[in-house]
Scaffold this active site. Structure first.
Site, PDB file in Angstrom:
ATOM      1  CG  ASP A 280      53.378 -34.432   6.922  1.00  0.00           C
ATOM      2  OD1 ASP A 280      53.939 -35.243   6.164  1.00  0.00           O
ATOM      3  OD2 ASP A 280      53.726 -34.597   8.575  1.00  0.00           O
ATOM      4  CG  LEU A 281      47.476 -37.067   2.793  1.00  0.00           C
ATOM      5  CD1 LEU A 281      46.403 -36.761   3.132  1.00  0.00           C
ATOM      6  CD2 LEU A 281      46.936 -37.157   1.326  1.00  0.00           C
TER       7      LEU A 281
END
Length: 251
Positions: free
Chosen positions: A170-171
């Protein structure tokens, strides 16, 4: 270079689960810290990534309770299927953080992780040390505090993770932090993993970050967002990767 942190992971059984903790920080893990922190008056951040900040004898810490996302969260907010302690999300994140710290990467230091079982499901929590004086890139964007200097640091930091095969699930602009000295940190390694470096997933990671900026309406906050921040970030990222390949640091 991140100062070397010595972490010695140890498992302690509880009445209905277990705690994985750093035995260099405490002789015995106390499960009450999870409950006290969650029910106290500490500052919180709402949403799926809700966290609680609290002070303890072992330092200023952050508690994160694991929540589910997507449609299933409407009927099951925080229970996960039990498939063994090695696959427990909190334990996996704790151990990955230990590995990343050993590699000199800028990530939070884990203190304790726990799971609480009930039948075929479990709940989980993770306590890490606070990184003092930080702002998220989302906050910096809202304050018009993004510039080419910070972009270069972000690009180099992301290259350091990708060159070591760190895939972030989940950048986004809320999981990248910058401290008072300008150092960039990456947080929230739930569901993250080590992979063989490859431009396909690395580019997908960067596109996820760009989508998060678009969702935050980066162009409205900064009309020149692409020119001032995004393009310099990409340039620094690719230069750093090229330098690492040239030095033989990437297979």
């Amino acid at each position: 270079m991140i100062p070397q942190v010595m972490i010695k992971a140890q498992i302690q059984a509880t009445a209905n689960g277990a705690i994985l903790f750093d035995s260099t920080q405490m002789a015995k893990a106390d499960e009450r810290w999870f409950e006290q922190a969650a029910s106290g008056d500490a500052a919180t951040r709402a949403g799926r990534g809700e966290v609680v900040f609290f002070d303890a004898p072992f330092g200023a810490c952050v508690l994160r309770h694991y929540h589910r996302g997507g449609l299933i969260a409407r009927v099951n907010s925080d229970r996960f299927l039990w498939t063994g302690s090695k696959r427990c999300r909190a334990f996996r994140e704790f151990r990955l953080l230990v590995e990343l710290i050993g590699a000199g990467l800028p990530v939070p230091t884990p203190v304790m992780a726990r799971y609480v079982r009930k039948g075929l499901s479990y709940r989980a929590d993770l306590i890490t040390r606070q990184i003092p004086g930080v702002q998220t890139l989302a906050q910096r964007l809202a304050a018009k505090g993004l510039d080419a200097v910070l972009a270069t640091r972000v690009g180099r930091t992301l290259a350091s993770f990708h060159s070591q095969g760190v895939w972030h699930a989940d950048l986004n602009a809320n999981n990248l932090l910058v401290d008072g000295g300008g150092k960039v940190w990456l947080i929230d390694f739930d569901r993250c993993a080590k992979r063989k470096p490859a431009m396909t997933w690395q580019q997908a990671n960067l596109q996820r970050l760009l989508r998060s900026f678009r969702k935050l309406q980066a162009g409205r906050h900064m009309s020149d967002f692409d020119e001032v921040f995004w393009h310099p970030m990409l340039a620094a990222y690719h230069r750093s990767l090229a330098d690492r390949y040239a030095r033989g640091e990437i297979a």
